[in-house]
Design an enzyme around this catalytic site. Structure first.
Site, PDB file in Angstrom:
ATOM      1  N   THR A 983       0.828  -1.220   0.000  1.00 41.58           N
ATOM      2  CA  THR A 983       0.000   0.000   0.000  1.00 41.58           C
ATOM      3  C   THR A 983       0.854   1.260   0.000  1.00 41.58           C
ATOM      4  O   THR A 983       0.401   2.313  -0.442  1.00 41.58           O
ATOM      5  CB  THR A 983      -0.929   0.019   1.214  1.00 41.58           C
ATOM      6  OG1 THR A 983      -0.164  -0.106   2.414  1.00 41.58           O
ATOM      7  CG2 THR A 983      -1.934  -1.123   1.144  1.00 41.58           C
ATOM      8  N   CYS A 984       2.084   1.136   0.517  1.00 37.81           N
ATOM      9  CA  CYS A 984       2.919   2.334   0.548  1.00 37.81           C
ATOM     10  C   CYS A 984       3.282   2.799  -0.857  1.00 37.81           C
ATOM     11  O   CYS A 984       3.547   3.973  -1.086  1.00 37.81           O
ATOM     12  CB  CYS A 984       4.184   2.084   1.362  1.00 37.81           C
ATOM     13  SG  CYS A 984       5.103   0.635   0.841  1.00 37.81           S
TER      14      CYS A 984
END
Length: 1016
Positions: A983-984
């Protein structure tokens, strides 16, 4: 011989000295005797006086106990003065009796006594003499045979009155009236007051209402505070004064130079008293008021305008405080302050129902025609705010068999007609009163909105003005400086001020369901009119140079517009794109902003809602933040505890680039280079934890579960520092364009935007966003028909705090104050304010302090509350897969025509529901909503990477892995592995599946588990 003579001389001197000393000693004895006698006499006299006074005190108490003496306040005061003069420790019993007597006298009804009894008797005597010798009607000599003497005697009486006038008769009567009436309770008796008024009127009648004597009467008698009120209370027969006094006053003051002369002589405070007496006379003489309405309105307007010259907005060395006018630059007679409540009560008749019906008779006589209801057009229901609209219209049209025509600008009425001129002058009067009587402004607005029919009929009147009606007429008035134009704009200004006040005090049920005063469709029309009017004032450059009345007009119209817009933001009543100006090109606006044009800046400052939120205002916000970033260019590494280090960074440093390095449990640096992605993950982890209700920093509202600060967050050490830190982190996310899935309560976002500081903010309107059930219960108290006292409520709030019942007082001593029909409205607002503000005041202030240290508050003025929520959490529209596809980056051999990629897009569009697509987006980016401006603005960009091995064995793309992915060559079947995400980096890691069904099942399982890279 010589020695004998010398000896005799010495003896002689000795004898002389002895004699002198004896005489001196005798004198000292006499003086001492006199002093002793004086002291003894003084002591004895004091003893006799004390004995006498004690006897008087004892006799008083004995007579009081026997009931032979009336213990009123005056007699107790006299006896108390005697006792306190001689008080000694042995008088304790007497002092005790005195205390008991004083307490007993407090229960008795003591009529106020004149300041000096003897003076009061003399005043009565002199007044009786003057009444007798200024009129022959009571003289016995002129009865019967003496009738022939009447003309001569009447002439003598007139000469007496003329002589009195020359000697300052009216000034003396004014002093007498002011001293007796300028207080909370009058000290003049009925007979005295009647005598004074009769005497003051006789010269006027004798001179047949000459200008000079009317002037003196108005200046000296009618300017006495609330004299008509006192006459009406003490002598009801004066209720309808003879001699048509009111008409004479109105006509005399209708000449501008005479009205100005009166005002100049009286100055502000006494002019206000004269105004109150004239209004009270108008209230008591409805017929005269109706016949002379035009002159009456003109007189009051001129007098208020004179006072308005000296009304100041702020304190200075040249101003004095007045309880009705506020800061006033003329000398204020503070001796009149005690009577100001009575003067204010007189002024209130001007906006009372009776006077309003008389003055606005032309407007109120208009009938709003009825028509058979037609079903409302279907309303789009794309958002939650739109859902109640359908039911709202259904209830509104079921409420009655017919509804009135919706009032729209139609035109047709000449602006120079007598009817229009009269209504305009009345509106000018009330508008002048609003700007002059600053301390009772709210009372005036409340009075004007009391009649439900006045404002709709005034709007109907406005709609009929001019050839075409509506906007064009008033825009022309802005460019004209004629008196007629000013009066028309004053009418619009009064309508806006009153309507704004009305809407702010109505709750949602009264606005949407009962539709008090205005129908919903009329609010559409009015808001469209106001929106265009304000836009034209800004865009045509009128506002840039506006001063005085034009500037006040703009703020009035803009205030009413924003009240409607903010209510529409909370609960929709307008169709889609109602507020947008389609004739305004975004490209032109951007060009003018780049050039620093004033009108473009004013547009964003006052009415940003007229330009699209998504494509224009969000771009402006992004541009402003990007400029700020370029000006900073700071970099910071975070290698230790994130909270501890970030908390210490100044705001400008947080706005810069922050590099994050994660350390695992063994203390070893985790692999990975932060290209904004690791910081994004770090930020998301922080936000995910602090907004978790289990931490008790934030709570969720009942029903829709939206976040707001927890009132019991104080269980955390340094909880206010935490809130400030959270505000900074959320500000950083918005600043960087990182979308986070954090749904805030509407009332909390309103406070972040600073709406609660607005004059027109109402806590009760925002309460449904906290607790809709609590809101219903509170508003049911407002509508309770019986005695609210029977409900047993007090001005306090009982709350269960961690197992203990805590009582919060809404005002000091509130738990002992019952809620009654008189204070129930205050109770409702106090309760709403306590729940949404007082309870979380410190937490909210800390959060706002942190948030605004990153985000400039001026940037947020472009957005409404729902728009700020979308700025934080992304758009609430459905995911645009075509837009996502267009802005997706592929790695590891994947490309847009790859078989697995084609399967993926087909599964998302055909097999997944809207809810599953949102879950997929959250799986990859940690937020279920798309970016506000589309996926082109997602940072880092949405990416899909082909992976062959598990995440812990993944060393990145190699030439071999890329070629195998590109040509769909698999080392082994990945059917047992699940898709994962980072997700980063907004990265989806997708195995090279052999079948579409396997991809669909694995992807559905992965997103439903709500996990990322740890599940592979």
């Amino acid at each position: 011989m010589f020695s004998v003579t010398q000896s005799s001389k010495s003896e002689f001197l000795d004898k002389a000295r002895q004699a002198r000393e004896e005489r001196k000693g005798q004198k000292d004895k006499e003086r001492a005797a006199i002093n002793i006698q004086a002291l003894v006499r003084r002591f004895l006299c004091r003893c006799r006086l004390q004995k006498q006074l004690r006897n008087d005190v004892d006799e008083f108490f004995q007579a009081s106990e026997a009931g032979t003496t009336k213990r009123n306040a005056l007699s107790i005061f006299k006896i108390a003065r005697k006792l306190l003069f001689i008080y000694r420790p042995e008088d304790k019993m007497r002092f005790e009796k005195l205390c008991r007597a004083i307490l007993a006298s407090m229960e008795a009804e003591n009529e106020p006594k004149p300041d000096i009894l003897q003076d009061n008797k003399l005043v009565t005597l002199y007044l009786t003499m003057l009444v007798t010798f200024t009129d022959t009607s009571t003289w016995r000599i002129v009865r019967g045979k003496g009738e022939a003497l009447r003309p001569a005697l009447t002439r003598i009486c007139e000469n007496i009155m003329g002589h009195l006038n020359q000697k300052g008769f009216y000034s003396a009567l004014q002093i007498l009236l002011t001293n007796g009436l300028a207080r909370s309770k009058p000290s003049l008796s009925k007979g005295t007051l009647t005598a004074i008024f009769t005497l003051s009127l006789r010269p006027v009648l004798a001179a047949h209402f000459s200008d000079n004597l009317l002037r003196s009467f108005l200046i000296h008698i009618m300017s006495v505070p609330a004299v008509i009120t006192h006459l009406n209370m003490l002598t009801p027969e004066v209720k309808t004064p003879t001699h048509d006094l009111l008409r004479k006053f109105i006509l005399f003051l209708s000449r501008e130079e005479q009205c100005l002369d009166i005002c100049v002589c009286l100055e502000g405070s006494h002019t206000l008293c004269l105004l109150g007496n004239l209004i009270h006379l108008g209230f008591l003489n409805e017929k005269v008021l109706e016949e002379e309405a035009n002159y009456f309105v003109k007189d009051l307007t001129d007098m208020l305008s004179y006072c308005q010259r000296y009304v100041s907005q702020k304190k200075s060395n040249l101003t004095h405080w007045h309880p009705v006018l506020g800061w006033f630059s003329q000398t204020v007679d503070y001796g009149l302050n005690e009577s100001m409540p009575l003067v204010t009560k007189q002024l209130q008749y001007l906006w009372g129902v009776s006077v309003i019906r008389t003055l606005f008779s032309d407007v109120l006589s208009k009938k709003l025609e009825s028509q058979e209801p037609t079903p409302p057009p279907p309303q789009p229901s794309t958002s939650q705010n739109n859902l109640p609209v359908k039911n709202l219209f259904k209830r509104a049209f079921q409420k009655s068999a017919s509804v009135r025509n919706i009032l729209k600008p139609v035109g047709g009425k000449r602006v120079d007609s007598a009817e229009v001129q009269k209504v305009c002058s009345i509106c000018v009067l009330y508008q002048t009163a609003l700007s002059t009587l600053t301390q009772i402004r709210l009372q005036i607005l409340t009075g004007l909105t009391h009649l439900d029919e006045l404002l709709p009929k005034l709007w109907a009147f406005i709609c009929e003005l001019g050839p075409q009606g509506g906007l064009k007429l008033f825009m022309e008035c802005l460019n004209n400086d004629t008196e007629e134009s000013k009066q028309l704009l004053a009418m619009l200004m009064l309508f806006c001020d009153c309507s704004r006040h009305l809407i702010t005090i109505l709750d949602d049920i009264e606005v949407y369901e009962e539709q008090t005063s205005f129908k919903i469709e009329e609010l559409h029309t009015i808001s469209s009119f106001l929106n265009t009017f304000v836009y034209k004032m800004v865009w045509d450059g009128i506002l840039e140079n506006a001063k005085g009345e034009k500037l006040e007009l703009f703020h009035s119209v803009h205030g009413w517009l924003m009240v409607l817009y903010e209510r529409d933001c909370r609960r929709r009543f307008t169709p889609d794109e109602h507020w947008l100006r389609k004739d305004l090109k975004p490209s032109l606006l951007f060009q003018e902003l780049e050039k620093g044009k004033r009108r473009a800046q004013l547009l964003l400052q006052y009415i940003p809602h007229v330009i699209p939120h998504k494509n224009v205002r969000c771009c402006c916000f992004g541009t402003l933040s990007q400029r700020k970033k370029k000006s900073l260019e700071l970099k910071y590494d975070i290698t230790i505890d994130g909270y501890d280090q970030l908390r210490r960074l100044p705001a400008n440093s947080i706005k810069g680039v922050i590099r994050v390095k994660f350390v695992n449990d063994l203390g070893v640096d985790e692999a990975g280079i932060d290209q904004d992605g690791v910081f994004k993950e770090f930020l998301e982890e922080i936000i995910k934890k602090v907004f978790n209700p289990a931490l008790n920093l934030f709570k969720t509202t009942s029903g829709n579960e939206r976040l707001y600060p927890s009132p019991t967050s104080y269980i955390h050490e340094n909880h206010l520092q935490l809130f400030e830190f959270v505000g900074k982190m959320l500000g950083k996310a918005v600043y960087e364009g990182i979308v986070v899935d954090v749904p805030f309560a509407s009332f909390f976002l309103s406070q972040v935007l600073g709406h609660h500081h607005s004059t027109f903010y109402s806590s009760i309107d925002e309460l449904p966003s906290l607790d809709s059930e609590f809101y219903k219960n509170l508003t049911s108290i407002k509508r309770y028909d019986g005695d609210v006292g029977d409900l047993g409520l007090s001005l306090s709030y009982d709350e269960d705090v961690m197992g203990q019942l805590v009582c919060h007082e809404l005002i000091p001593g509130g738990k002992t104050m019952p809620v009654t029909n008189e204070n129930k409205i205050s109770y409702i607002h106090l309760m709403a304010h306590f729940r949404m503000h007082t309870q979380i005041k410190e937490q909210t202030a800390a959060f706002i302090r942190g948030f605004r240290s990153i985000i400039n508050p001026e940037w947020l003025h472009m957005f409404s509350t729902p728009e700020v929520q979308r700025l934080v959490s992304g758009d609430n529209a459905e995911i645009d897969l075509d837009d996502l596809k267009k802005h997706t980056v592929y790695y590891g051999g994947f490309h847009s025509s790859h078989r697995v990629i084609i399967w993926l897009w087909d599964i998302l569009s055909s097999d997944f529901t809207a809810e599953e697509r949102a879950m997929f987006l959250k799986f990859v980016t940690s937020c279920s909503r798309p970016p506000l401006l589309g996926f082109a603005y997602l940072k880092p960009p949405f990416s899909i990477r082909c992976v062959e091995v598990s995440d812990d064995q993944d060393t990145g793309d190699t030439l071999g892995s890329v070629l195998r992915g590109f040509f769909t060559i698999r080392k082994k079947e990945p059917g047992g592995r699940l898709p994962t995400s980072s997700t980063c980096f907004n990265l989806l890691k997708l195995p090279n599946y052999s079948k579409k069904s396997i991809l669909r099942d694995k992807l559905r399982y992965a997103i439903s588990m709500n996990t990322g890279f740890e599940l592979s």
